[in-house]
Design an enzyme around this catalytic site. Structure first.
Site, PDB file in Angstrom:
ATOM      1  CG  ASN A 173       2.731  -6.954   1.988  1.00 29.54           C
ATOM      2  OD1 ASN A 173       2.534  -7.053   2.823  1.00 29.54           O
ATOM      3  ND2 ASN A 173       2.327  -5.857   1.288  1.00 29.54           N
ATOM      4  NE  ARG A 233      -2.273  -1.311   3.723  1.00 31.18           N
ATOM      5  CZ  ARG A 233      -1.996  -0.826   4.532  1.00 31.18           C
ATOM      6  NH1 ARG A 233      -1.486   0.409   4.182  1.00 31.18           N
ATOM      7  NH2 ARG A 233      -1.047  -1.472   5.367  1.00 31.18           N
ATOM      8  CG  HIS A 278      -7.166  -2.730  10.185  1.00 30.27           C
ATOM      9  ND1 HIS A 278      -5.851  -2.575  10.307  1.00 30.27           N
ATOM     10  CD2 HIS A 278      -6.827  -3.682   9.521  1.00 30.27           C
ATOM     11  CE1 HIS A 278      -5.344  -3.320   9.418  1.00 30.27           C
ATOM     12  NE2 HIS A 278      -5.833  -3.993   8.806  1.00 30.27           N
ATOM     13  CE  LYS A 298      -6.235  -3.878   4.494  1.00 24.18           C
ATOM     14  NZ  LYS A 298      -7.091  -3.924   5.867  1.00 24.18           N
ATOM     15  CB  SER A 353      -0.986  -3.839   8.235  1.00 23.34           C
ATOM     16  OG  SER A 353      -1.652  -3.145   7.816  1.00 23.34           O
ATOM     17  CB  ALA A 354       1.986  -7.259   8.230  1.00 22.08           C
ATOM     18  CB  CYS A 355       0.313  -6.801  13.827  1.00 21.52           C
ATOM     19  SG  CYS A 355       1.715  -5.719  13.959  1.00 21.52           S
ATOM     20  CE1 TYR A 384       0.167  -5.642  -1.138  1.00 20.52           C
ATOM     21  CE2 TYR A 384      -0.320  -4.077  -1.227  1.00 20.52           C
ATOM     22  CZ  TYR A 384      -0.705  -5.625  -0.774  1.00 20.52           C
ATOM     23  OH  TYR A 384      -0.807  -5.747   1.265  1.00 20.52           O
ATOM     24  N   GLY A 385      -3.228  -5.309  -3.956  1.00 20.69           N
ATOM     25  CA  GLY A 385      -4.183  -6.108  -3.281  1.00 20.69           C
ATOM     26  C   GLY A 385      -5.046  -4.440  -2.319  1.00 20.69           C
ATOM     27  CG  ASN A 440      -0.696 -15.374  21.201  1.00 18.58           C
ATOM     28  OD1 ASN A 440      -0.434 -15.223  21.897  1.00 18.58           O
ATOM     29  ND2 ASN A 440      -0.839 -14.690  19.256  1.00 18.58           N
ATOM     30  NE  ARG A 457       0.079  -8.718   2.057  1.00 16.43           N
ATOM     31  CZ  ARG A 457      -0.868  -8.171   2.778  1.00 16.43           C
ATOM     32  NH1 ARG A 457      -1.915  -8.727   3.556  1.00 16.43           N
ATOM     33  NH2 ARG A 457      -0.511  -6.796   3.600  1.00 16.43           N
ATOM     34  CB  THR A 517      -3.848 -13.800   8.607  1.00 22.91           C
ATOM     35  OG1 THR A 517      -3.807 -13.285   8.379  1.00 22.91           O
ATOM     36  CG2 THR A 517      -4.405 -15.207   8.444  1.00 22.91           C
ATOM     37  CG  ASP A 568      -7.941  -6.907   6.909  1.00 24.04           C
ATOM     38  OD1 ASP A 568      -6.321  -6.670   7.506  1.00 24.04           O
ATOM     39  OD2 ASP A 568      -7.954  -6.734   5.451  1.00 24.04           O
TER      40      ASP A 568
HETATM   41  C1  OXD Z   1      -3.147  -4.810   5.263  1.00 23.60           C
HETATM   42  C2  OXD Z   1      -3.580  -5.648   4.585  1.00 23.60           C
HETATM   43  O1  OXD Z   1      -2.161  -4.091   4.248  1.00 23.60           O
HETATM   44  O2  OXD Z   1      -4.771  -6.557   5.204  1.00 23.60           O
HETATM   45  O3  OXD Z   1      -3.366  -3.783   6.674  1.00 23.60           O
HETATM   46  O4  OXD Z   1      -3.643  -6.023   3.644  1.00 23.60           O
HETATM   47 MN    MN Z   2      -5.007  -5.578   7.554  1.00 24.22          MN
END
Ligand code: OXD
Ligand code: MN
Length: 585
Positions: free
Chosen positions: A363, A70, A227, A207, A249-251, A198-199, A492, A365, A254, A276
Site C-alpha cells: 500500500n 486505513r 468514491h 476520506k 480501494s486499490a482496484c 497514514y493518508g 478497458n 503511495r 487511478t 478517487d
Molecule cells: C483508498 C484511497 O484507500 O483512495 O480508497 O486511498
Molecule cells: Mn479511494
C-alpha cells in the site's frame, strides 16, 4: 480578523488550550511555506530527498511500520442515534467519543507546532465546493494536503465569506495502534483523528471530509458524494463524454482515470478529471454534474508501470511525495511493477532482501498534483463540473461477474451498485483477497446508514430529468489457470467505448437475466483476436451462480433491517426471479 472568522479563531484557541502546542502556524499554501516545511522534515529525518537529477523535488517518507493503511475497525461515525450510522459503520455515542478523544488530545502537541490548514474541496469558485479546516501537528500532513486540496489563503478567504467549514482535528499522537481512532461527527460536521499519520486517516480532506462527512451533507442537500473516478472520453469525431466510476480501494481507479487507448484506437483520448472522489449534483439542465473535490492523486504505487499506467509514471519524476516505496542504488523511487531495476533499500530502509517480501509496501503511495498528469483535463477546474453520461460500478471478482453489463433502468442500477462485492486489498488493514459486499465502493466511507443511502440513491430517479445510464464492469475475471481473462488497462477503453455507444443509442446488446450484455460483435475488439475463447467466458451468465449471488445479496440487504427501501427489495425480488431464485417478499 473579521467576525466571520471568529468561530474559526475561537476553535483554534480552544484546540491549542487542549493540545498545548509550542507554536501555531496558519498555513497560506505558498511555495515558500512548502519549502520551509520540507527543510524541517529533511532535518528531522521525516523526509528523505530522492535523486535531484532524476527526480527533482521528490521526497520519500517512511512511515511507522505499523501505520501503513486505513484502519476501518478504528473508524467511527458518532451520530446521536446509532441507527443513523447504520450497521455499515462502527458507532460510538458522540459524548463518549468526544470525552475519550479529549483525553488523547490533552497536551499531545507539547513540543510541537500546531498547523491550521484552511482548504477547499473542489474548484475554489464552484458552488458545489465545500471548505474545511484541518488542525494537525504533522508537517507531512500539511505537505500532502497542499497537493491534495486547494489549501491556504484562497480557501481562508472563502471560509471568511461563507462563515462555514468542516472542522478536522488531527494529531499523530504517539503512533500507537492502541491509541488510534478516527471519529466522525456528521451532525456537527467535525472530525477527530488521533494516532495515525497514514493518508486516509490523516489527510482529513480526503476520506473523512470528502466522503464520510460530505455523504451526510449530500443526503441533506440533495446531491451525492461518491468514491468514484471521473474521466472524459474523446472519440475520433472530437466529442468528449464524461463518466464516473466506483471501484473499491486499490482496484485500478487511478489506472482507469489515466488510461491510454490501445494502438488500434487512433483518435481516442481519455482525459483525467479525478481518480478517487466525485461529488455529483443535479444541474440546472436536469443532468448530473460532477466535480472532483481533490486537486491531487494519493495513488497506490505498486503495479504502476510503463505497461499499466505510463501517464502516472510520467507525472512522478518531479515534485512528488512517496510514502513507503523502496529506493534504487541511484536513490530513485522504486516499487514492484515499476521497472526491471533491482531495489537497493526496502520500504523500511533495510538492504533489500527478497526473503522479507516485497521491497515497496503493497500500500505504498505517491502524492502528486493532478496538474502534473499528462492527461489532466482543464475541466477539472470548471466550477460547473462536467455532465455525466454514465455511472459505472466495478469490483474485483475472479468468477461469476461478466466483463460488463448495463442495468435496465435507474432502480436496477442502484441495486447493482448496492450489491457490489470485491476481494479486499492492502489499502486497509486486515485480510487481503476476501470477497466482501461493498455497496457503491462506499462500505468504508459512507457517513450514514446504508439503507438510507440506498433510498437517497433511488430518489435521483425522480430528481433528474436526464438520468445517466448505469453499468457494471469486472476487469478481474480469472480462468481455471488462475490467469486474468481480460487484458485490462488500455484495453478497458473498448468497454468504455461500448458504454458510450449504448448511451448514444448506437451499440447493440442482448437482454439477459442480469442486465444487458454486449455480444462479441457489439465490442470493438480489433487487435484482440487472441482473446477468442476467453471472451465467451467473460460474457457468459451462470444462472446457478447468480441464484447464489442474489440469495447472498438478499441476506446482505436484510442485515440493514426495516430501513431498506421497499423499491430496492422489489427490484431484488424481480432480478432474483429472473435467475430462478425465489427471494423472500
Ligand atoms: C483508498 C484511497 O484507500 O483512495 O480508497 O486511498
Ligand atoms: Mn479511494
Amino acid at each position: 480578523m473579521s467576525s466571520k472568522l471568529a468561530a474559526l479563531n475561537h476553535w483554534v484557541s480552544e484546540v491549542s488550550q487542549l493540545t498545548q502546542p509550542d507554536q501555531i502556524h496558519w498555513c497560506d499554501g505558498s511555495i515558500v511555506e512548502r519549502d520551509a516545511l520540507v527543510e524541517l522534515m529533511l532535518e528531522r529525518g521525516e523526509l528523505l530527498a530522492l535523486n535531484p537529477e532524476t527526480h527533482p523535488d521528490c521526497y520519500l517518507h517512511r512511515s511507522h511500520p505499523g501505520d501503513v493503511a486505513r484502519v476501518e475497525h478504528l473508524t467511527f461515525v458518532c451520530t446521536a442515534d446509532q441507527a443513523d450510522a447504520g450497521p455499515n459503520n462502527n458507532w460510538m455515542a458522540p459524548d463518549q467519543a468526544r470525552a475519550s478523544m479529549d483525553g488523547l488530545f490533552t497536551g499531545c502537541m507539547r513540543g510541537r507546532t500546531l498547523y491550521v490548514i484552511p482548504y477547499c474541496m473542489g474548484p475554489i469558485h464552484s458552488p458545489y465546493a465545500r471548505c474545511g479546516v484541518e488542525i494537525t501537528d504533522s508537517p507531512y500532513v500539511v505537505a500532502n494536503m497542499r497537493i491534495m486540496t486547494r489549501m491556504g489563503a484562497d480557501a481562508l478567504a472563502r471560509i471568511e465569506r461563507e462563515g462555514r467549514f468542516v472542522r478536522g482535528l488531527h494529531s499523530i499522537g504517539e503512533l500507537d495502534p492502541e491509541r488510534r481512532f478516527i471519529m466522525h461527527f456528521p451532525e456537527e460536521l467535525s472530525i477527530l483523528s488521533y494516532g495515525s499519520g497514514y493518508g486516509g486517516n490523516a489527510l482529513l480532506g480526503k476520506k473523512c471530509h470528502a466522503l464520510r462527512i460530505a455523504s451526510w451533507q449530500a443526503r441533506n442537500e440533495g446531491w451525492l458524494a461518491e468514491h468514484m473516478l471521473i474521466v472524459g472520453i474523446q472519440n475520433p469525431q472530437g466529442e468528449t463524454h464524461y463518466v464516473a466510476a466506483a471501484f473499491p480501494s486499490a482496484c485500478g481507479k487511478t489506472n482507469l482515470a489515466m488510461l491510454i487507448p490501445p494502438v488500434t484506437h487512433a483518435g481516442w483520448k481519455v482525459w483525467t478529471i479525478g481518480d478517487d472522489i466525485c461529488w455529483l449534483h443535479p444541474g440546472p439542465d436536469g443532468r448530473l454534474w460532477a466535480i472532483n473535490p481533490e486537486s491531487g492523486f494519493f495513488g497506490v504505487a505498486p503495479g504502476t508501470g510503463r505497461n499499466t499506467n505510463p501517464n502516472a509514471l510520467d507525472m512522478l519524476d518531479r515534485d512528488a511525495i512517496f510514502t513507503n516505496v523502496a529506493v534504487t542504488a541511484e536513490n530513485g523511487p522504486w516499487w514492484e511493477g515499476k521497472s526491471d531495476e533491482t531495489p537497493h533499500k526496502d520500504w523500511q530502509g533495510r538492504d533489500f532482501d527478497p526473503g522479507r517480501g516485497p521491497a515497496a509496501h503493497p500500500n505504498s503511495r505517491f502524492t502528486v498534483s493532478m496538474r502534473q498528469c499528462p492527461s489532466f483535463s482543464a475541466e477539472a477546474d470548471n466550477p460547473a463540473g462536467v455532465p455525466i453520461s454514465a455511472l459505472i460500478f466495478g469490483g474485483r471478482r475472479e468468477s461469476l461477474v461478466p466483463l460488463v453489463f448495463e442495468a435496465l433502468d435507474w432502480n436496477h442500477g442502484v441495486l447493482v451498485g448496492a450489491s457490489m462485492a470485491s476481494e479486499t486489498t492492502a489499502a486497509a488493514t486486515g485480510a487481503v483477497g476476501v470477497v466482501r459486499r461493498d455497496s457503491m465502493a462506499m462500505k468504508p466511507f459512507c457517513g450514514y446508514n446504508f439503507a438510507d443511502y440506498f433510498s437517497h440513491w433511488l430518489s435521483f430517479g425522480d430528481r433528474l430529468e436526464h438520468l445517466p445510464k448505469i453499468f457494471h464492469v469486472n476487469w478481474f475475471r480469472k480462468g481455471p489457470d488462475g490467469k486474468f481473462l481480460w487484458p485490462g488497462f488500455g484495453d478497458n477503453l473498448r468497454v468504455l467505448q461500448w458504454i458510450l455507444e449504448r448511451c448514444a443509442g448506437r451499440a447493440g446488446a442482448v437482454e439477459t437475466p442480469i442486465g444487458l450484455l454486449p455480444r462479441r460483435e457489439d465490442l470493438d475488439l480489433r487487435g484482440l483476436e487472441s482473446l477468442n475463447g476467453s471472451l465467451d467466458a467473460l460474457l457468459a451468465i451462470d444462472p446457478a451462480g447468480w441464484r447464489n449471488e442474489w440469495a447472498d445479496v438478499g441476506n446482505y440487504l436484510d442485515s440493514f433491517g426495516a430501513r431498506v427501501p421497499d423499491a430496492l427489495r422489489a427490484e431484488h425480488a424481480r432480478v432474483s426471479a429472473l435467475v430462478g431464485h425465489v427471494a423472500p417478499a
